[in-house]
Design a protein around this motif. Structure first.
Motif, PDB file in Angstrom:
ATOM      1  N   VAL A   1     -30.395 -24.649  39.361  1.00 46.39           N
ATOM      2  CA  VAL A   1     -30.216 -24.150  40.845  1.00 46.39           C
ATOM      3  C   VAL A   1     -30.275 -22.847  40.633  1.00 46.39           C
ATOM      4  CG1 VAL A   1     -29.119 -23.416  43.120  1.00 46.39           C
ATOM      5  CG2 VAL A   1     -29.153 -26.029  42.334  1.00 46.39           C
ATOM      6  N   GLU A   2     -29.233 -22.049  39.791  1.00 42.28           N
ATOM      7  CA  GLU A   2     -28.873 -20.135  39.605  1.00 42.28           C
ATOM      8  C   GLU A   2     -28.489 -20.208  38.209  1.00 42.28           C
ATOM      9  OE1 GLU A   2     -27.272 -16.512  41.426  1.00 42.28           O
ATOM     10  OE2 GLU A   2     -27.379 -18.857  42.268  1.00 42.28           O
ATOM     11  N   VAL A   3     -28.871 -19.157  37.606  1.00 37.97           N
ATOM     12  CA  VAL A   3     -28.348 -18.432  36.581  1.00 37.97           C
ATOM     13  C   VAL A   3     -27.699 -17.059  36.196  1.00 37.97           C
ATOM     14  CG1 VAL A   3     -28.575 -18.497  33.697  1.00 37.97           C
ATOM     15  CG2 VAL A   3     -29.367 -20.526  34.917  1.00 37.97           C
ATOM     16  N   ARG A   4     -26.382 -17.466  35.883  1.00 33.76           N
ATOM     17  CA  ARG A   4     -26.231 -15.199  36.120  1.00 33.76           C
ATOM     18  C   ARG A   4     -25.643 -14.998  34.832  1.00 33.76           C
ATOM     19  NH1 ARG A   4     -25.313 -12.859  40.723  1.00 33.76           N
ATOM     20  NH2 ARG A   4     -26.484 -13.563  42.893  1.00 33.76           N
ATOM     21  N   LEU A   5     -26.503 -14.119  34.699  1.00 33.97           N
ATOM     22  CA  LEU A   5     -25.225 -13.352  32.969  1.00 33.97           C
ATOM     23  C   LEU A   5     -23.886 -12.868  33.780  1.00 33.97           C
ATOM     24  CD1 LEU A   5     -26.056 -12.631  30.487  1.00 33.97           C
ATOM     25  CD2 LEU A   5     -27.133 -10.780  31.736  1.00 33.97           C
ATOM     26  N   PHE A   6     -23.170 -12.734  32.655  1.00 32.29           N
ATOM     27  CA  PHE A   6     -22.191 -11.910  33.019  1.00 32.29           C
ATOM     28  C   PHE A   6     -20.735 -11.216  31.351  1.00 32.29           C
ATOM     29  CE2 PHE A   6     -20.857 -15.908  32.797  1.00 32.29           C
ATOM     30  CZ  PHE A   6     -19.009 -16.058  31.883  1.00 32.29           C
ATOM     31  N   GLY A   7     -20.602 -11.185  31.405  1.00 29.67           N
ATOM     32  CA  GLY A   7     -19.406 -10.218  30.246  1.00 29.67           C
ATOM     33  C   GLY A   7     -20.531  -8.871  29.529  1.00 29.67           C
ATOM     34  N   SER A   8     -19.972  -9.012  28.304  1.00 29.89           N
ATOM     35  CA  SER A   8     -20.000  -8.163  27.323  1.00 29.89           C
ATOM     36  C   SER A   8     -21.351  -7.547  27.704  1.00 29.89           C
ATOM     37  CB  SER A   8     -19.886  -8.131  26.149  1.00 29.89           C
ATOM     38  OG  SER A   8     -20.599  -8.869  25.591  1.00 29.89           O
ATOM     39  N   TYR A   9     -22.533  -8.042  27.827  1.00 31.29           N
ATOM     40  CA  TYR A   9     -23.359  -7.950  27.721  1.00 31.29           C
ATOM     41  C   TYR A   9     -23.861  -7.146  29.276  1.00 31.29           C
ATOM     42  CZ  TYR A   9     -26.461  -9.780  23.818  1.00 31.29           C
ATOM     43  OH  TYR A   9     -26.778 -10.519  22.865  1.00 31.29           O
ATOM     44  N   LEU A  10     -23.557  -6.903  30.187  1.00 31.11           N
ATOM     45  CA  LEU A  10     -23.494  -6.350  31.391  1.00 31.11           C
ATOM     46  C   LEU A  10     -22.653  -4.867  30.842  1.00 31.11           C
ATOM     47  CD1 LEU A  10     -23.324  -8.785  34.303  1.00 31.11           C
ATOM     48  CD2 LEU A  10     -25.229  -8.035  33.471  1.00 31.11           C
ATOM     49  N   ASP A  11     -21.993  -4.862  30.085  1.00 30.60           N
ATOM     50  CA  ASP A  11     -21.651  -3.266  30.108  1.00 30.60           C
ATOM     51  C   ASP A  11     -21.601  -2.279  28.923  1.00 30.60           C
ATOM     52  OD1 ASP A  11     -19.501  -1.523  29.785  1.00 30.60           O
ATOM     53  OD2 ASP A  11     -17.829  -3.055  29.815  1.00 30.60           O
ATOM     54  N   PRO A  12     -22.428  -1.556  29.018  1.00 31.48           N
ATOM     55  CA  PRO A  12     -23.190  -0.903  27.993  1.00 31.48           C
ATOM     56  C   PRO A  12     -22.048  -0.067  27.202  1.00 31.48           C
ATOM     57  CG  PRO A  12     -23.815   0.206  30.236  1.00 31.48           C
ATOM     58  CD  PRO A  12     -22.699  -0.851  30.811  1.00 31.48           C
ATOM     59  N   SER A  13     -20.826  -0.310  27.339  1.00 31.05           N
ATOM     60  CA  SER A  13     -20.090   0.196  26.483  1.00 31.05           C
ATOM     61  C   SER A  13     -19.501   0.057  25.111  1.00 31.05           C
ATOM     62  CB  SER A  13     -18.832   0.068  27.270  1.00 31.05           C
ATOM     63  OG  SER A  13     -18.265  -0.307  27.970  1.00 31.05           O
ATOM     64  N   PHE A  14     -20.344  -1.349  25.820  1.00 30.87           N
ATOM     65  CA  PHE A  14     -19.047  -2.617  24.660  1.00 30.87           C
ATOM     66  C   PHE A  14     -20.574  -2.066  23.708  1.00 30.87           C
ATOM     67  CE2 PHE A  14     -17.199  -4.726  27.457  1.00 30.87           C
ATOM     68  CZ  PHE A  14     -15.968  -5.371  26.704  1.00 30.87           C
ATOM     69  N   SER A  15     -19.950  -2.314  22.193  1.00 29.11           N
ATOM     70  CA  SER A  15     -20.958  -1.711  20.804  1.00 29.11           C
ATOM     71  C   SER A  15     -21.088  -3.666  20.195  1.00 29.11           C
ATOM     72  CB  SER A  15     -20.472  -0.610  20.366  1.00 29.11           C
ATOM     73  OG  SER A  15     -19.477  -1.160  19.659  1.00 29.11           O
ATOM     74  N   ASP A  16     -20.258  -3.855  20.048  1.00 26.38           N
ATOM     75  CA  ASP A  16     -20.391  -5.283  19.604  1.00 26.38           C
ATOM     76  C   ASP A  16     -20.539  -6.272  20.800  1.00 26.38           C
ATOM     77  OD1 ASP A  16     -20.006  -7.441  18.229  1.00 26.38           O
ATOM     78  OD2 ASP A  16     -17.775  -7.466  17.277  1.00 26.38           O
ATOM     79  N   LEU A  17     -21.697  -6.913  20.611  1.00 30.25           N
ATOM     80  CA  LEU A  17     -21.365  -7.771  22.013  1.00 30.25           C
ATOM     81  C   LEU A  17     -22.130  -9.168  20.864  1.00 30.25           C
ATOM     82  CD1 LEU A  17     -25.405  -6.866  23.216  1.00 30.25           C
ATOM     83  CD2 LEU A  17     -22.602  -6.590  23.540  1.00 30.25           C
ATOM     84  N   GLY A  18     -20.556  -9.804  21.212  1.00 23.45           N
ATOM     85  CA  GLY A  18     -20.487 -11.529  20.475  1.00 23.45           C
ATOM     86  C   GLY A  18     -20.731 -12.785  20.972  1.00 23.45           C
ATOM     87  N   ASP A  19     -21.641 -12.898  22.240  1.00 24.95           N
ATOM     88  CA  ASP A  19     -22.198 -14.181  22.807  1.00 24.95           C
ATOM     89  C   ASP A  19     -22.693 -13.990  23.871  1.00 24.95           C
ATOM     90  OD1 ASP A  19     -19.771 -14.274  24.526  1.00 24.95           O
ATOM     91  OD2 ASP A  19     -19.502 -16.451  23.891  1.00 24.95           O
ATOM     92  N   ILE A  20     -23.490 -14.329  25.109  1.00 27.22           N
ATOM     93  CA  ILE A  20     -24.352 -14.067  26.069  1.00 27.22           C
ATOM     94  C   ILE A  20     -23.460 -15.314  26.813  1.00 27.22           C
ATOM     95  CG2 ILE A  20     -26.520 -14.322  27.407  1.00 27.22           C
ATOM     96  CD1 ILE A  20     -27.844 -14.176  24.482  1.00 27.22           C
TER      97      ILE A  20
END
Length: 125
Positions: free
Chosen positions: A12-31
């Motif tokens: 029905v729906e997919v939403r992104l959340f977490g570190s990928y939405l925060d430009p201050s994170f340089s180390d992105l762990g997972d999606i």
């Protein structure tokens, strides 16, 4: 997946959340993805029998009765994750409960839910 009636659930729906939405994170762990699924309305499809048939077609053995009951939903979630260690899937309700900042990636088109007739499942192999 949404176009294939063999699957007992659809996205029905997919939403992104977490570190990928925060430009201050340089180390992105997972999606981190929040996913809302809904049971596919099929006229004449027995939900329990359908789940058991999906288990049989998957080749899985030794599942409990309750694992078999929820297999069709779990199958869709596993396919979406695609065994990737970099994708973390969650129920959309959980993201809303914690009020996490999120961005919609996909929303199924709104159309009249017209249940289709039940037909024999096809093997994926």
């Amino acid at each position: 997946m949404n176009a294939d009636d063999d699957f007992g659930w659809y996205v029905v729906e997919v939403r992104l959340f977490g570190s990928y939405l925060d430009p201050s994170f340089s180390d992105l762990g997972d999606i981190d993805l929040g996913i809302e699924l809904a049971r596919r309305p099929i006229i004449g499809r027995d939900v329990i029998a359908h789940n058991k048939e999906r288990v049989k077609l998957s080749g899985r053995t030794s599942l409990t009765f309750f694992q078999e009951l929820g297999f069709a939903e779990l199958e869709v979630r596993r396919i979406l994750k695609a065994r990737s260690p970099y994708i973390s899937t969650h129920r959309l309700d959980d993201i809303e409960d914690i009020k996490a900042k999120n961005q919609q990636l996909y929303r199924a088109p709104k159309k009249e839910a017209k249940p289709r007739e039940h037909r024999q499942l096809r093997s994926r192999t």
